[in-house]
Enzyme design. Structure first.
Site, PDB file in Angstrom:
ATOM      1  N   SER A  61       1.208  32.022  -7.175  1.00  0.00           N
ATOM      2  CA  SER A  61       1.560  31.169  -6.036  1.00  0.00           C
ATOM      3  C   SER A  61       2.869  31.650  -5.423  1.00  0.00           C
ATOM      4  CB  SER A  61       1.653  29.700  -6.473  1.00  0.00           C
ATOM      5  OG  SER A  61       1.738  28.860  -5.350  1.00  0.00           O
ATOM      6  N   ASN A  62       3.518  30.821  -4.647  1.00  0.00           N
ATOM      7  CA  ASN A  62       4.796  31.196  -4.022  1.00  0.00           C
ATOM      8  C   ASN A  62       5.639  29.947  -3.819  1.00  0.00           C
ATOM      9  OD1 ASN A  62       4.245  30.052  -1.253  1.00  0.00           O
ATOM     10  ND2 ASN A  62       2.505  31.436  -1.479  1.00  0.00           N
TER      11      ASN A  62
END
Ligand code: PMT
Length: 268
Positions: free
Chosen positions: A75-76
């Site tokens: 993810s980020n």
């Protein structure tokens, strides 16, 4: 393995580029007139009417999560704040707003329809289901890659090294921008560019390559844009650009929505 969260955006500190001092007045240079892609009737911006009245607006926000195994993902750092602020501002401007959101801790803005998704493939499907619309804004930080074969069970910490094969996710923004205006209904399409360096150069490339009507470029890195309450944008379109100096994301969102509405009007 320690819990894995692979960050798909490079984050490093870069000094902010110089910007004009008045945050309330974006500079609007000459622009090129083009055919309108609107479907519904619209009140003109700045006429006292609401700038996006009668328009259907679809906005993506937040990160996506791409499973590695049942408990780990890629993810980020996107918090969803920028996209949610845009959804709120579009709603205030009179639009019917559908917010397609990756996992965030934020409540849906009042009056906005939120559709929750987790992966890029789910986000793509949700976006395409909402087509056609009048305006599409892609604020989400969609993972560019996903695990080729997510493990069905929790990966065990046995080997000293572990290789993870990734495959490219579809580009949702490009797909929407490529819709045929005559047979499919193509919205006025606005992308974002999150860049650590050569911000304008990369943003211009994305504007052209993805065939967008507009792109909002932000410098990202430590303490910049991702998961911050404020942001600064350089907005580009074919033949013009405007600076939206650093401000709270809700103010910035209102300015960007106004700018988009003006551009749609100029193209009509
Ligand atoms: O959520 P916040 O914490 O408020 O942070 C806001 C933000 C930094 C996430 C936001 O301002 C921003 O820059 N969003 C875009 C992030 C991004 O992934 O940019 P990109 O340059 O990698 O992607 C370019 C554009 O293509 C974006 O509009 C993105 O939504 C879109 N895209 C990218 C990949 C993909 N598979 N599908 C897409 O639609």
């Amino acid at each position: 393995l320690e819990p894995l969260e692979l960050v798909d955006q490079l984050v490093r500190h870069m000094p902010p580029s110089p910007r004009p001092s008045d945050p309330s007045s974006p500079s609007l240079p000459a622009s090129m007139p083009e055919a309108s892609s609107r479907f519904g009737p619209r009140e003109p911006a700045g006429s006292g009417g609401r700038a996006l009245a009668g328009q259907k607006v679809v906005i993506t926000a937040g990160p996506t999560r791409e499973a590695i195994d049942p408990v780990r993902f890629i993810s980020n750092r996107s918090s969803g704040r920028m996209g949610y602020a845009l959804a709120e501002a579009a709603c205030e401007a009179g639009a019917e707003v559908v917010l397609i959101s990756g996992p965030t801790a934020l409540p849906a803005p009042k009056g906005v329809t939120r559709i929750d998704v987790e992966t890029a493939l789910q986000m793509r499907a949700a976006v395409l289901e909402q087509m056609p619309c009048d305006l599409f804004i892609a604020t989400a930080a969609v993972a560019d890659y996903r695990a080729a074969e997510p493990a069905p069970g929790k990966i065990k910490k046995s080997a000293d090294e572990l290789e993870l094969r990734l495959v490219k996710n579809p580009d949702i923004l490009s797909e929407v921008a490529s819709r045929d205006p005559h047979t499919e209904g193509r919205p006025f399409t606005v992308g974002f560019a999150a860049e650590t360096d050569h911000v304008l150069e990369h943003a211009r490339d994305k504007l052209v390559r993805k065939r967008l009507d507009m792109i909002a470029a932000n410098r990202v890195g430590e303490g910049l844009a991702f998961d911050q309450p404020d942001n600064a944008l350089t907005v580009l379109w074919p033949g013009g650009q405007a600076e939206l100096p650093k401000a709270d994301k809700r103010l910035l969102a209102r300015q960007l929505i106004e700018l988009i509405a003006q551009r749609i009007d100029q193209r009509a």
